[in-house]
Design a protein around this motif. Structure first.
Motif, short mmCIF file in Angstrom:
data_model
loop_
_atom_site.label_atom_id
_atom_site.label_comp_id
_atom_site.label_asym_id
_atom_site.label_seq_id
_atom_site.Cartn_x
_atom_site.Cartn_y
_atom_site.Cartn_z
N LEU A 4 0.75 -1.54 0.23
CA LEU A 4 0.01 0.07 -0.05
C LEU A 4 0.79 1.30 -0.21
O LEU A 4 1.03 2.36 0.00
CB LEU A 4 -0.76 0.15 1.03
CG LEU A 4 -1.46 1.90 1.53
CD1 LEU A 4 -2.76 1.25 0.02
CD2 LEU A 4 -2.42 0.82 2.90
N VAL A 5 1.97 1.45 0.94
CA VAL A 5 2.71 2.26 1.15
C VAL A 5 3.56 2.32 -0.33
O VAL A 5 3.91 3.59 -1.19
CB VAL A 5 3.21 2.21 2.19
CG1 VAL A 5 4.73 3.45 1.90
CG2 VAL A 5 2.74 2.78 3.30
N CYS A 6 4.26 1.51 -1.01
CA CYS A 6 5.10 1.61 -1.94
C CYS A 6 4.22 1.41 -3.26
O CYS A 6 4.36 2.35 -4.55
CB CYS A 6 6.13 0.21 -2.23
SG CYS A 6 7.21 0.18 -1.07
N ILE A 21 -4.49 12.81 7.18
CA ILE A 21 -3.06 11.93 7.53
C ILE A 21 -1.23 12.22 6.98
O ILE A 21 -1.21 11.97 5.33
CB ILE A 21 -3.83 10.76 7.48
CG1 ILE A 21 -5.17 11.03 8.05
CG2 ILE A 21 -3.25 9.37 7.90
CD1 ILE A 21 -5.89 9.39 7.51
N ASP A 22 -0.94 12.52 7.44
CA ASP A 22 0.30 12.41 7.40
C ASP A 22 1.21 10.77 8.16
O ASP A 22 1.23 10.77 9.58
CB ASP A 22 1.93 13.55 7.73
CG ASP A 22 2.91 13.60 7.07
OD1 ASP A 22 2.69 13.42 6.37
OD2 ASP A 22 2.93 14.53 8.35
N TRP A 23 2.07 10.33 6.78
CA TRP A 23 2.75 8.87 7.82
C TRP A 23 4.16 8.90 7.56
O TRP A 23 4.39 10.32 7.12
CB TRP A 23 2.57 7.45 6.10
CG TRP A 23 1.15 7.73 6.22
CD1 TRP A 23 -0.24 7.95 5.50
CD2 TRP A 23 0.94 5.69 6.71
NE1 TRP A 23 -1.06 6.78 4.72
CE2 TRP A 23 -0.60 6.38 6.24
CE3 TRP A 23 1.14 5.33 7.86
CZ2 TRP A 23 -1.37 5.46 6.73
CZ3 TRP A 23 0.03 4.37 8.14
CH2 TRP A 23 -0.94 4.06 7.90
N LYS A 24 4.19 8.90 8.84
CA LYS A 24 5.78 8.72 9.06
C LYS A 24 6.17 7.22 9.76
O LYS A 24 5.37 6.95 10.71
CB LYS A 24 5.72 10.02 10.40
CG LYS A 24 5.44 11.49 10.67
CD LYS A 24 6.11 11.75 11.69
CE LYS A 24 5.11 13.53 11.45
NZ LYS A 24 4.94 14.09 10.62
N PHE A 25 7.00 7.12 9.52
CA PHE A 25 7.77 5.62 9.94
C PHE A 25 9.47 5.52 10.02
O PHE A 25 9.83 6.93 10.13
CB PHE A 25 7.90 4.73 7.94
CG PHE A 25 6.41 4.97 7.19
CD1 PHE A 25 5.99 3.48 7.34
CD2 PHE A 25 6.32 5.85 6.49
CE1 PHE A 25 5.28 2.92 6.86
CE2 PHE A 25 5.43 5.42 5.14
CZ PHE A 25 4.31 4.31 5.95
N GLY A 34 11.07 5.61 18.37
CA GLY A 34 9.54 5.59 18.75
C GLY A 34 8.95 6.07 20.06
O GLY A 34 7.94 6.65 20.15
N GLY A 35 9.89 6.81 21.15
CA GLY A 35 9.07 8.32 21.80
C GLY A 35 8.17 6.51 22.90
O GLY A 35 8.99 5.92 23.73
N LEU A 36 7.05 7.40 22.69
CA LEU A 36 6.49 6.79 24.49
C LEU A 36 5.92 5.38 24.95
O LEU A 36 6.55 5.00 25.46
CB LEU A 36 5.07 7.78 24.38
CG LEU A 36 4.08 7.15 25.52
CD1 LEU A 36 5.01 7.92 26.87
CD2 LEU A 36 2.85 8.58 25.61
#
Length: 136
Positions: A4-6, A21-25, A34-36
């Motif tokens: 789906l991403v490619c 919607i903004d994707w962040k990988f 990864g943070g929290l």
């Protein structure tokens, strides 16, 4: 997801753009991005390694310990529910998951007993009690 991403579907891409919607990988092998949620994974690993260690558990016993660690992590207080100092109710992650605090059945304290005096269920109960007390 990878396909789906490619090879994104144009209609889906337009819809996601219209919704903002903004994707962040995350890059592979970079948990510091990864943070929290990675802090939650770190906490889980800490309790699992500290309490279980080299104990050999059956699948059911291991699952029981994992669910108890999850319950403990989801029971950590976030903020008080009221400004009254006598009110000890707090907002926890479990409120977001199940709508209330997590409760359990009270078991007798087994943390001071030797392992050789306990049957399998009591050994798991002792491990769970050690988890809730903060480790070994």
């Amino acid at each position: 997801m990878f396909n789906l991403v490619c090879k994104p579907d144009e209609a889906l891409a337009r819809y996601m753009a219209s919704e903002g919607i903004d994707w962040k990988f995350l890059p592979p092998r970079a948990p510091n991005f990864g943070g929290l949620w990675e802090a939650g994974v770190k906490s889980f690993k800490f309790y699992l390694k500290r309490v279980v260690g080299n104990i050999r558990l059956t699948y059911e016993e291991f699952l029981t310990v994992i669910i108890q660690i999850e319950g403990m992590l989801n029971s950590r207080p976030l903020v008080p529910l009221s400004s009254d100092l006598d009110d000890l109710n707090v907002l926890t992650l479990s409120h977001f998951l199940i709508g209330r605090s997590i409760t359990s059945i009270v078991e007798p304290d087994l943390t001071n007993l030797n392992e050789n005096r306990l049957d399998n269920w009591q050994k798991i109960t002792k491990i769970i009690q050690l988890i809730w007390k903060g480790g070994v």
